[in-house]
Design a protein around this motif. Sequence first.
Motif, PDB file in Angstrom:
ATOM      1  N   ASN A  15       0.842  -1.188   0.000  1.00  0.00           N
ATOM      2  CA  ASN A  15       0.000   0.000   0.000  1.00  0.00           C
ATOM      3  C   ASN A  15       0.879   1.239   0.000  1.00  0.00           C
ATOM      4  O   ASN A  15       1.817   1.337   0.792  1.00  0.00           O
ATOM      5  N   ASN A  70     -10.941  -8.470   6.958  1.00  0.00           N
ATOM      6  CA  ASN A  70     -11.827  -7.965   5.917  1.00  0.00           C
ATOM      7  C   ASN A  70     -12.706  -9.054   5.340  1.00  0.00           C
ATOM      8  O   ASN A  70     -12.337 -10.226   5.330  1.00  0.00           O
ATOM      9  N   THR A  93     -13.675  -4.494  -0.580  1.00  0.00           N
ATOM     10  CA  THR A  93     -13.348  -4.994   0.754  1.00  0.00           C
ATOM     11  C   THR A  93     -14.014  -4.110   1.803  1.00  0.00           C
ATOM     12  O   THR A  93     -14.208  -2.916   1.595  1.00  0.00           O
ATOM     13  N   ASN A 123     -12.151  -0.123   7.651  1.00  0.00           N
ATOM     14  CA  ASN A 123     -11.328  -0.043   6.444  1.00  0.00           C
ATOM     15  C   ASN A 123     -12.143  -0.556   5.272  1.00  0.00           C
ATOM     16  O   ASN A 123     -13.069  -1.344   5.437  1.00  0.00           O
ATOM     17  N   TYR A 124     -11.816  -0.082   4.080  1.00  0.00           N
ATOM     18  CA  TYR A 124     -12.582  -0.427   2.893  1.00  0.00           C
ATOM     19  C   TYR A 124     -11.732  -0.204   1.659  1.00  0.00           C
ATOM     20  O   TYR A 124     -10.704   0.480   1.705  1.00  0.00           O
ATOM     21  N   GLY A 125     -12.154  -0.788   0.552  1.00  0.00           N
ATOM     22  CA  GLY A 125     -11.417  -0.612  -0.683  1.00  0.00           C
ATOM     23  C   GLY A 125     -12.177  -1.174  -1.867  1.00  0.00           C
ATOM     24  O   GLY A 125     -13.177  -1.876  -1.710  1.00  0.00           O
ATOM     25  N   TYR A 134      -7.870   0.943  -4.828  1.00  0.00           N
ATOM     26  CA  TYR A 134      -7.802   1.945  -3.771  1.00  0.00           C
ATOM     27  C   TYR A 134      -8.207   1.276  -2.460  1.00  0.00           C
ATOM     28  O   TYR A 134      -9.172   0.513  -2.425  1.00  0.00           O
ATOM     29  N   GLU A 135      -7.488   1.569  -1.383  1.00  0.00           N
ATOM     30  CA  GLU A 135      -7.856   1.083  -0.066  1.00  0.00           C
ATOM     31  C   GLU A 135      -7.673   2.185   0.963  1.00  0.00           C
ATOM     32  O   GLU A 135      -6.692   2.916   0.924  1.00  0.00           O
ATOM     33  N   LEU A 185      -7.107   2.152   4.718  1.00  0.00           N
ATOM     34  CA  LEU A 185      -6.805   1.255   5.829  1.00  0.00           C
ATOM     35  C   LEU A 185      -7.113   1.879   7.179  1.00  0.00           C
ATOM     36  O   LEU A 185      -7.197   1.182   8.181  1.00  0.00           O
ATOM     37  N   ASP A 242      -4.973   6.335   3.297  1.00  0.00           N
ATOM     38  CA  ASP A 242      -5.550   5.681   2.129  1.00  0.00           C
ATOM     39  C   ASP A 242      -4.660   5.876   0.912  1.00  0.00           C
ATOM     40  O   ASP A 242      -3.775   6.716   0.906  1.00  0.00           O
ATOM     41  N   ALA A 285      -3.287   0.344  -3.715  1.00  0.00           N
ATOM     42  CA  ALA A 285      -3.022  -0.970  -3.121  1.00  0.00           C
ATOM     43  C   ALA A 285      -2.756  -1.983  -4.225  1.00  0.00           C
ATOM     44  O   ALA A 285      -3.436  -1.988  -5.251  1.00  0.00           O
TER      45      ALA A 285
END
Length: 174
Positions: A32, A92, A109, A134-136, A152-153, A155, A164, A167
Amino acid sequence: MKKIALCTAALATMAFSTPSMADGIYAGVGYNNLDLTSESAPGFKANVDLLSAILGYKINPNLAVEGRIGAGVNDDTFGASSLEVDSYMGANVLGTLPLSAHNWSLYGTLGYGYASFKGRANGVGFKDDKGSLNYGAGVMYSTGPYSVRAGYEALYDRGNSQADGFALTATYAF
């Protein structure tokens, strides 16, 4: 340069594999490139890299759960201050949506992570440990037991602070 060589080797290996990633356990590595920002410090922005080990379980072709443990590999300095990600742990759910193009899919995610940041400001060291959502999202290419994701993530996304960015993840299913 080492990162580019590793990514090229993973993609070349995948090109000669057979399609269809099996359900079950998989392991991999993640990279990342994170931008660290905070609204409480206008204009503050640090850029750091994080390397992670990933272990997951593919429940079915479109759903998996995975855990990640990582550490920062560099810090960013600005003036007399510096900041880095000391460690990261997260869990996740990974969802995939196959595309009509062979072996390609979209992924998303969603989970919870715990980040530890450390740095120095005006000669004084500090450390901050927090958990957050967290998401992506991005694209994934799978062939044989190999899978590569790029996207894109975020964290860390808590209050007015965020970590962010880009990733890249490579995994191998057992």
